[in-house]
Enzyme design. Structure first.
Site, PDB file in Angstrom:
ATOM      1  CB  ALA A 198      44.757  25.604  40.732  1.00  0.00           C
ATOM      2  N   GLY A 199      45.197  28.124  38.730  1.00  0.00           N
ATOM      3  CA  GLY A 199      46.215  28.741  37.888  1.00  0.00           C
ATOM      4  C   GLY A 199      45.698  29.666  36.803  1.00  0.00           C
ATOM      5  CE  LYS A 254      39.560  22.265  44.655  1.00  0.00           C
ATOM      6  NZ  LYS A 254      39.864  23.694  44.624  1.00  0.00           N
ATOM      7  N   GLY A 281      46.060  30.175  42.949  1.00  0.00           N
ATOM      8  CA  GLY A 281      46.111  31.614  43.201  1.00  0.00           C
ATOM      9  C   GLY A 281      47.228  32.344  42.476  1.00  0.00           C
ATOM     10  CG  ASN A 315      38.217  31.718  44.574  1.00  0.00           C
ATOM     11  OD1 ASN A 315      37.881  31.094  45.564  1.00  0.00           O
ATOM     12  ND2 ASN A 315      38.047  33.024  44.532  1.00  0.00           N
ATOM     13  CB  THR A 316      42.799  33.965  42.581  1.00  0.00           C
ATOM     14  OG1 THR A 316      42.815  33.024  43.653  1.00  0.00           O
ATOM     15  CG2 THR A 316      43.530  35.217  43.025  1.00  0.00           C
TER      16      THR A 316
END
Lengths: 256, 65
Positions: free
Chosen positions: A184-185, A96, A157, A206-207
């Site tokens: 992301a987001g 990645k 994040g 992830n977050t």
């Protein structure tokens, strides 16, 4: 089935391994999500504590493929070195690719991302670059031989969800040969479903899971939302109308 | 001699990359090594002798997204 270069994955959900309160919660969340591709960072060994329980002790290699990232790299040279270290450490050519251009927003530097991607592709890596929601940049990444393109939905994040649906939809149309993975987001399950309804082939997060109050439950929610979003996209949504259209017959209403 | 490992100066009596890994008690399995920003492959770790002023990176997988 999500095809990336020569690799096939059952789940369309790609999960990070960062920010969990402990490795046990991470492991259970990954399992609950149904993912079979998980991202890891590459970091220096702490010379004062070279042993101790490590991340890989919690990632069953039979169940999860590893997708190392070049997070934290701000130039081509560091990204290339990190990718090569990742391949050596983890015996995978998946990468990645992140080359960041701005510390505050962690926005990708497209010029350097493209340059690094070219070098890595020449070196037989399967390259999945993190990029802005930019149809021109995404098309260039596809043209130089990247194996997926991964536009952001909002900053890493942030949990702000999909900031610009129309643009992501344009990116989707610009990319026809390789998977588009929204990276992301995402903040909650509906964000993942919307990403899939816009035609994404997968979602990386992830977050949203690691920082949920109940990470394992959120992981399960994400599993269903990605499946639902993909089913809805393939089913083809009805056209939008700007007036009501009754679902029940207008004739034969009692008392009329 | 002095070498730099993961950004820190370390005293090393001399030897190969594998000697240094053992001295630092780093288990070699999931570790990648770079010497002066070039990758040292596993099969090279027993052959490459370190020199004064060398810069090494010993890295492994860490949590991340």
């Amino acid at each position: 089935m999500l095809n990336i270069g020569p690799y096939k994955f059952h789940s369309r959900l790609v999960l990070g391994t960062g920010k969990y309160q402990d490795f046990e919660t991470m492991k259970k969340s990954l399992e609950a999500s149904g993912t079979d591709l998980v991202t890891v960072a590459i970091r220096r060994i702490d010379l004062n504590a070279p042993k101790g329980e490590g991340l890989l002790d919690f990632l069953d290699p039979e169940r999860f493929s590893l997708l190392p990232n070049t997070a934290g790299c701000f130039n081509v040279e560091d990204a290339i070195l990190t990718a090569k270290l990742a391949r050596e450490a983890l015996k995978t050519n998946l990468i990645k690719l992140e080359v960041i251009g701005d510390k505050f927003s962690l926005w990708p530097d497209m010029e350097q991302t493209i340059e690094a991607a070219k070098i890595l592709i020449q070196d037989d890596f399967v390259v999945m670059p993190y990029c802005g929601p930019d149809p021109v940049g995404a098309r260039k990444l596809q043209e130089i031989g990247c194996h997926a393109v991964m536009p952001l939905a909002s900053p890493i994040g942030s949990g702000l969800g999909i900031q610009d649906r129309e643009t992501l939809s344009i990116v989707r149309k610009a990319i026809n040969n390789v998977p588009m993975i929204v990276d992301a987001g995402v903040g909650t399950a509906s964000d993942a479903a919307v990403a899939m309804e816009l035609g994404a082939d997968g979602v990386l997060m992830n977050t949203a899971i690691a920082e949920a109050k109940k990470p394992i439950q959120m992981a399960e929610a994400m599993k269903h939302s990605v499946i639902a979003g993909k089913l809805a996209f393939d089913a083809g949504r009805m056209p939008r109308k700007f007036s009501a259209d009754p679902s029940s017959p207008t004739k034969g209403v009692p008392g009329s | 001699m002095k070498i730099k490992v993961n950004g820190e100066f370390v005293s090393f009596k001399g030897g190969t990359v594998n000697h240094l890994l053992r001295e630092l008690k780093i288990s070699p399995d999931f570790v990648a090594v770079a010497l002066n920003r070039e990758i040292v492959h596993r099969h090279e770790r027993d052959c490459i002798e370190l020199k004064e002023g060398d810069t090494l990176e010993f890295v492994k997988a860490a949590p991340g997204g």
